[in-house]
Design an enzyme around this catalytic site. Structure first.
Site, mmCIF file in Angstrom:
data_model
loop_
_atom_site.group_PDB
_atom_site.id
_atom_site.type_symbol
_atom_site.label_atom_id
_atom_site.label_comp_id
_atom_site.label_asym_id
_atom_site.label_seq_id
_atom_site.Cartn_x
_atom_site.Cartn_y
_atom_site.Cartn_z
ATOM 1 C CE LYS A 92 -3.980 2.005 2.413
ATOM 2 N NZ LYS A 92 -3.483 3.391 2.479
ATOM 3 C CG HIS A 135 -18.305 34.702 11.143
ATOM 4 N ND1 HIS A 135 -18.411 33.583 10.356
ATOM 5 C CD2 HIS A 135 -18.136 34.243 12.420
ATOM 6 C CE1 HIS A 135 -18.319 32.501 11.101
ATOM 7 N NE2 HIS A 135 -18.156 32.870 12.370
#
Length: 811
Positions: free
Chosen positions: A243, A633
């Protein structure tokens, strides 16, 4: 001076025949090169830039990272500085005739006066190359009678962190660091043998092959996670492959033109340097090959970190494509053919390919020995596949992935002291479960003695953390700010790690922005005057940060955050009690707010009057911690030009089933697309699972036009990867896709501000980063209230030049 010193070099060469540089005066910039040279005798040449030329030594057996290896180094004539980049074939009959590659290159530094040290025959220096690093020594030998005319030295590695006694760097890294080629690839045979391989490529003879045109796209076959290797039965046989840790990629070759498609369906051909040209040499017209693009480390193990470094350079040189499946070949769809036959045909197809294309070999039947080897070498694990399986293009039980002993990331919550062991006996690790930190046991092995002192110093600085339930008496509690990578066999029924081994720290890192002088916006007096009521009140759980932690964080990052926040309309996410259920958005003025918070009265799109707020000075910014402000924000504009936005944002919001690495791949792809439009995109983590791409604009459009244009750009971006992106809202629409949210570009819409915390466990931050750093982040949560202030003082603000990078949005 250097012209005279190059006379011997020039007298030996006919520059009408050889491509070697004639040479000009050079300046000392302390570069070095190691050439690998196939001449009369194979050898390596070490060349150090000094005094306008390259001081040179021929090292027959090549350099070794083992300090015990003393390698003969014969002084040769000075070479011109231009020779640093020379790679090619010196014609036969010329001095040194044969192929030569740039085996390693970088910079060097003398440990004393280099001219004096060379004269006395004891020369110490340090190398910083791609293969050779750390301290080195050249010591001159006494001349023997048979060495008349030669000056012999010994080259050897000093004992330091860059030494390696277990691996032969000449064997594990034979390739050129300039082109990725091996020296054998520079010379073709004088009379190339006729290609016989093509005759064996007969897909039409394979059961399950279907004559068809090349498919426009192919879905990838995905493996299902399994706890153990599958066992063969009378009717089922499995094969087992290594892998890899790289980028899963479909290589599509069509009439000598190769394209590389990511797992998410994005075309990354232009990122992969010369690989397209390499694939064009394959003996076929059309092919679809499944594989993994990797870079190997010094131990020959695929390293995602090394791959990221290569790709960040813009012209990668050491990429390898490990091919493990063949889906299509010259008019034949092979997805219905048994895997064993597909791999046999693939092996034949790439048998004579350049070394950049490797066959992913396998063992058939019992894979226990291969799995044990994977564990010993620190590999990811194995992929087991039924030899009779077809390529279904979906997740299937016929492909299984089995990871080597479990590896996880755990918070270091304490340690035990042991002067006899070097300072640390063991670390006490814990795991976040919801908002609580749960003790998972001690890890006492796997520590590198060289790194233990540094780890001890960092842990001592963090002492004073909470003692967790279950802590042994001898554990010294620390603040949970460091994260360890731990390999373990299992978690017991009482939640403890079994056979745990320390594998290093997971470090958040930022390489640095424009490195401009830092303008102090938060003074030392500001830092000293931080005050909040209930400073020890915990937020988001019994082990979460305190109210004071938030105040200190915003004070610490203020110099970096305020240039992106001041005088922009802002909404606050407040959590006054510290409980998630009590948090709320504050978009409008509120009772008792700091006096210097600005009130902005404006009409919304329906003409209704609304009053918003903006932070206009440092005092107000710092005072908001007292009001429980956790998140900021901001609008994409400034109060001085409220109706003309100066930033647009594309919020990449991943749907269910999209991994962080896929989000990063997508962001890098979109960066390239935006740059093609003439824009300058910047990037930051969202503080959650996504990424924000922010584009500074020239303020020529109003909100309506800017929003509409950003929508058209988003649609164009999404069209470059329809299997990856979507621009339609709704969770159902973005399953296994990434939603490009451009709706934050509407008037009064906000996006989390740069460097703002997020109201979640251990307070991750929405962090601006360099594009080259994005791919190196394993977990965006590592950029949080505890790690980010220190990183910023070392790296600077990656967005320092954002306001100077504004461009007109394309029509």
């Amino acid at each position: 001076m250097s012209e005279n010193r190059l006379k011997v070099y020039r007298d030996k060469r006919d520059f009408a025949r050889t491509a070697e540089p004639f040479g000009t005066d050079g300046a000392d910039s302390f570069r070095f090169v190691v050439h690998k040279h196939h001449a009369t005798a194979d050898h390596y040449d070490l060349r150090l830039e000094l005094g306008g030329v390259l001081k040179s030594w021929a090292v027959p057996k090549g350099p070794s990272l083992n300090p015990a290896d003393k390698r003969l180094a014969v002084a040769t004539e000075d070479h011109p500085v231009d020779y640093l980049d020379f790679e090619g074939v010196i014609p036969a009959g010329e001095y040194g005739g044969g192929p030569m590659i740039v085996w390693d290159t970088g910079t060097w530094a003398p440990m004393g006066d280099p001219a004096a040290d060379i004269a006395k025959g004891a020369f110490k220096f340090r190398l910083a190359g791609e293969k050779l690093n750390g301290g080195w020594m050249l010591t001159q030998l006494k001349n023997r009678s048979e060495d008349k005319g030669k000056v012999n030295w010994l080259l050897f590695k000093e004992h330091d962190q860059a030494m390696d006694i277990a691996n032969d760097i000449l064997q594990t890294r034979p390739e050129s660091v300039k082109t990725g080629r091996r020296i054998e690839e520079l010379l073709a045979p004088a009379t190339p043998p006729p290609r016989k391989r093509r005759a064996s490529l007969k897909p039409d003879k394979l059961k399950g092959a279907v004559a068809s045109a090349m498919p426009a796209k192919s879905s990838l076959q995905l493996a299902t996670a399994a706890a153990a290797l599958p066992a063969d039965s009378k009717t089922i046989t499995w094969l087992h492959e290594i892998k890899f840790d790289g980028y899963r990629t479909l290589a599509r070759l069509d009439n000598k033109t190769a394209r590389f498609i990511t797992r998410g369906g994005l075309d990354w051909t232009r990122r992969y340097g010369d690989l397209p040209d390499v694939f064009a040499t394959l003996p076929c017209r059309q092919a679809v090959i499944d594989g993994e693009i990797v870079v190997l480390d010094a131990q020959g193990v695929s390293s995602f970190g090394r791959l990221q470094e290569e790709l960040s350079e813009g012209r990668p040189r050491n990429l390898l494509f490990f091919a493990f499946d063949l889906l299509y070949l010259d008019g034949w769809d092979l997805r219905g053919v048994a895997l064993r036959d597909r791999k046999a045909l693939l092996k034949a197809l790439i048998a004579d390919a350049p070394s950049a294309i490797q066959f992913s070999d396998h063992v058939e039947g019992q894979g226990d020995a291969l799995f044990d080897q994977a564990i010993d070498r620190g590999l990811e694990g194995l992929v087991s596949k039924r030899v009779d399986s077809i390529y279904s293009g979906s997740r299937s039980g016929t492909w299984l992935k089995i990871k080597a002993p479990k590896t996880g990331y755990f918070v270091i919550a304490g340690y035990t002291a042991s002067p006899e062991a070097g300072g640390i006996g063991a670390i006490a690790v814990a795991e976040w479960v919801g908002d609580d930190l749960i003790y998972r046991g001690k890890v006492g092995t796997g520590f590198d003695a060289a790194d233990m002192a540094s780890l001890l110093e960092r842990l001592e600085a963090l002492e004073g953390g909470d003692r967790l339930a279950g802590f042994p008496r001898e554990v010294i509690a620390v603040k949970p700010q460091l994260t360890a990578r731990v390999r373990y066999a299992a978690i017991t029924s009482d939640g403890m790690l079994r056979h745990a081994v320390f594998r290093g720290l997971r470090e958040a890192s930022l390489s640095g922005g424009s490195q401009r002088p830092r303008k102090r916006l938060v003074t030392d007096a500001d830092l000293a005057s931080i005050w909040v009521t209930n400073p020890t009140r915990r937020l988001f759980g019994s082990n979460g940060p305190t109210k004071l932690d938030i105040a200190v964080y915003y004070a610490s990052v203020g110099d970096f955050m305020l240039p992106h926040l001041l005088s922009r309309p802002v909404s606050l996410f407040r959590c006054p009690t510290g409980k998630s259920a009590d948090c709320f958005f504050q978009r409008h003025p509120f009772t008792g707010m700091p006096e210097s918070i600005a009130r902005i009265e404006t009409a919304n799109s329906e003409g209704e009057k609304k009053t918003f707020i903006a932070v206009t000075d440092t005092k107000a910014y710092l005072a908001l911690a007292q009001f429980g402000a956790v998140e900021f924000h901001s609008w994409g504009t400034h109060i001085d030009h409220l109706d003309k936005p100066d930033r647009i944002i594309f919020d990449l919001d991943p749907g269910e089933g999209v991994a962080w690495r896929d989000v990063v791949n997508a962001a890098v792809h979109l960066r390239d697309e935006l740059q093609e439009m003439g824009l300058v995109p910047f990037v930051k983590t969202s503080g959650g699972k996504g990424v924000h791409i922010v584009v500074p604009t020239s303020r020529k459009l109003d909100w309506k036009a800017s929003h509409a244009t950003s929508g058209r750009i988003a649609e164009k971006l999404a069209a470059t990867g329809p299997d990856t992106f979507v621009t339609v809202m709704g969770a159902e629409n973005r399953k296994r896709r990434i939603f490009i949210d451009y709706f934050r570009n509407a008037r009064s819409a906000t996006a989390v501000a740069a460097y703002s915390l997020r109201a979640r466990t251990h307070l991750p931050a929405s962090t601006p980063i360099e594009w080259r750093d994005l791919e190196s982040i394993d977990s965006p949560q590592d950029l949080n209230y505890s790690t980010l202030p220190r990183l910023l003082t070392m790296s600077g603000d990656p967005w320092a030049a954002i306001n100077e990078s504004s461009r007109d949005l394309p029509a």
